[in-house]
Design an enzyme around this catalytic site. Structure first.
Site, PDB file in Angstrom:
ATOM      1  N   GLY A  47      -9.959  -8.912 -27.964  1.00 28.06           N
ATOM      2  CA  GLY A  47     -11.271  -9.835 -26.249  1.00 28.06           C
ATOM      3  C   GLY A  47     -10.284 -10.024 -25.236  1.00 28.06           C
ATOM      4  O   GLY A  47     -11.156 -10.443 -24.393  1.00 28.06           O
ATOM      5  N   HIS A  95     -11.323 -13.738 -40.502  1.00 28.48           N
ATOM      6  CA  HIS A  95     -11.309 -13.528 -38.986  1.00 28.48           C
ATOM      7  C   HIS A  95     -10.599 -14.573 -37.944  1.00 28.48           C
ATOM      8  O   HIS A  95     -10.784 -15.424 -38.870  1.00 28.48           O
ATOM      9  CB  HIS A  95     -12.486 -12.914 -38.580  1.00 28.48           C
ATOM     10  N   GLU A 135      -5.580  -7.811 -36.432  1.00 25.50           N
ATOM     11  CA  GLU A 135      -5.931  -7.321 -35.428  1.00 25.50           C
ATOM     12  C   GLU A 135      -4.338  -8.568 -35.263  1.00 25.50           C
ATOM     13  O   GLU A 135      -5.072  -9.996 -35.060  1.00 25.50           O
ATOM     14  CB  GLU A 135      -6.823  -8.627 -35.989  1.00 25.50           C
ATOM     15  N   ASN A 182     -17.582  -5.321 -35.660  1.00 22.75           N
ATOM     16  CA  ASN A 182     -17.387  -6.434 -35.748  1.00 22.75           C
ATOM     17  C   ASN A 182     -18.678  -6.604 -34.632  1.00 22.75           C
ATOM     18  O   ASN A 182     -18.149  -7.523 -33.246  1.00 22.75           O
ATOM     19  CB  ASN A 182     -16.638  -7.154 -36.051  1.00 22.75           C
ATOM     20  N   GLU A 207     -11.178 -15.735 -35.968  1.00 26.04           N
ATOM     21  CA  GLU A 207     -11.617 -16.832 -35.056  1.00 26.04           C
ATOM     22  C   GLU A 207     -12.602 -16.848 -36.566  1.00 26.04           C
ATOM     23  O   GLU A 207     -12.092 -18.844 -35.827  1.00 26.04           O
ATOM     24  CB  GLU A 207     -13.393 -15.584 -34.877  1.00 26.04           C
ATOM     25  N   SER A 218      -9.010  -5.182 -29.322  1.00 27.42           N
ATOM     26  CA  SER A 218      -9.658  -4.004 -27.785  1.00 27.42           C
ATOM     27  C   SER A 218      -9.023  -2.602 -28.277  1.00 27.42           C
ATOM     28  O   SER A 218      -8.800  -2.006 -27.352  1.00 27.42           O
ATOM     29  CB  SER A 218      -8.294  -4.583 -26.585  1.00 27.42           C
ATOM     30  N   LYS A 266     -20.063  -9.785 -34.211  1.00 28.83           N
ATOM     31  CA  LYS A 266     -19.980 -11.306 -34.057  1.00 28.83           C
ATOM     32  C   LYS A 266     -20.939 -12.064 -34.030  1.00 28.83           C
ATOM     33  O   LYS A 266     -22.070 -11.738 -34.480  1.00 28.83           O
ATOM     34  CB  LYS A 266     -18.950 -11.252 -32.672  1.00 28.83           C
TER      35      LYS A 266
HETATM   36  P1  13P Z   1     -12.265  -6.359 -29.876  1.00 29.33           P
HETATM   37  O1  13P Z   1     -12.628  -5.060 -30.264  1.00 29.33           O
HETATM   38  O2  13P Z   1     -13.284  -7.244 -28.954  1.00 29.33           O
HETATM   39  O3  13P Z   1     -11.158  -7.142 -28.520  1.00 29.33           O
HETATM   40  O4  13P Z   1     -12.654  -7.911 -30.653  1.00 29.33           O
HETATM   41  C1  13P Z   1     -11.650  -6.707 -31.819  1.00 29.33           C
HETATM   42  C2  13P Z   1     -12.086  -7.462 -33.111  1.00 29.33           C
HETATM   43  O5  13P Z   1     -12.219  -8.999 -33.364  1.00 29.33           O
HETATM   44  C3  13P Z   1     -12.731  -7.572 -33.761  1.00 29.33           C
HETATM   45  O6  13P Z   1     -12.947  -7.688 -34.820  1.00 29.33           O
END
Ligand code: 13P
Length: 241
Positions: A171, A96, A165, A9, A98, A204, A11
């Site tokens: 992150g 997601h 997640e 992803n 976010e 992560s 983003k």
């Molecule tokens: P990270 O791998 O950067 O922690 O992000 C995970 C994520 O949000 C994937 O959708």
């Protein structure tokens, strides 16, 4: 047999030029990748068309990061499922954390987006997960079960991927212990009518922890943010052992 799905992803990262540069490095790392796993890149809208053309005939599938529930209309800033399928998109991330946190996504709009994606032939990746506060308060199960119950109303479970997640692991470098991710994913599976829905872990995931994550019996894949942005790093994740 449950399908293994390793998805990046991106983003809001990578221009078209950067995306094509990534592919040059990434594709050459896949010569010995076992056939048992699906590889997906969920990229910004402006990258979809060029990546799809470049990857035509390759085993890498393209995913988007959002889809609206109407097929067209006055919805400034949104994207419709037929616009995605037209350029060869196969997967789409829905709900997601976010999007839930910063853009007001609710379980109800998640549900509408899932159904619209499936109707157009896309495979949605439904994201669920708890905050640190919910975890500390012992509310993991109730929160995730509620996300599933509301999000999955009338959703076809034969054409679906779920990603667990935990928000506190995204992150942060603070990966959920693989055994704990395995436990929660087992609980998620117990709530599904189709036990063969692939359930990924996200948060992560890195080259140095992917083998342990993927060794867990309930975990069918990974949804990878930061570590999917660099070709060698994501290739190592895709080539987990
Ligand atoms: P990270 O791998 O950067 O922690 O992000 C995970 C994520 O949000 C994937 O959708």
């Amino acid at each position: 047999m449950r399908k293994i799905v390793i998805a990046g992803n991106w983003k809001m990262y990578k221009t078209q030029a950067e995306a094509l540069e990534f592919l040059q490095g990434f594709k050459s790392e896949l010569d010995n990748t076992p056939d048992d796993r699906e590889i997906v890149l969920c990229v910004p809208f402006t990258d979809l068309d060029s990546l799809s053309k470049t990857l035509h005939g390759s085993r890498i599938q393209i995913g988007a990061q959002n889809v609206h529930w109407e097929t067209e209309g006055a919805y400034t800033g949104e994207i419709a499922a037929p616009m995605l399928t037209e350029v060869g998109v196969r997967y789409v991330v829905v709900g997601h954390s976010e999007r839930r946190q910063y853009f007001g996504e609710t379980d109800e709009t998640v549900n509408l987006r899932l159904k619209a994606a499936q109707k157009a032939g896309l495979i949605p990746i439904l994201c669920v997960g708890e905050t640190k506060q919910q975890r500390d308060a012992g509310d993991i199960e109730s929160h995730i079960f509620s996300q599933l119950a509301k999000g999955l109303v009338d959703v076809d479970q034969t054409n679906l991927v779920i990603a667990y997640e935990p928000i506190w692991a995204i992150g942060t470098g603070d990966t959920c212990a693989p055994a704990e991710a395995n436990r929660v994913i087992g609980l998620i599976r117990s709530k599904l009518s189709n036990p063969n829905v692939p359930i990924q872990y996200g948060g992560s995931v890195k080259p140095d922890n992917v083998d342990e994550v993927m060794a867990q019996p309930e975990i069918d894949g990974a949804l990878v943010g930061g570590a999917s942005l660099e070709a060698k790093s994501f290739a190592r994740i895709v080539n987990f052992q």
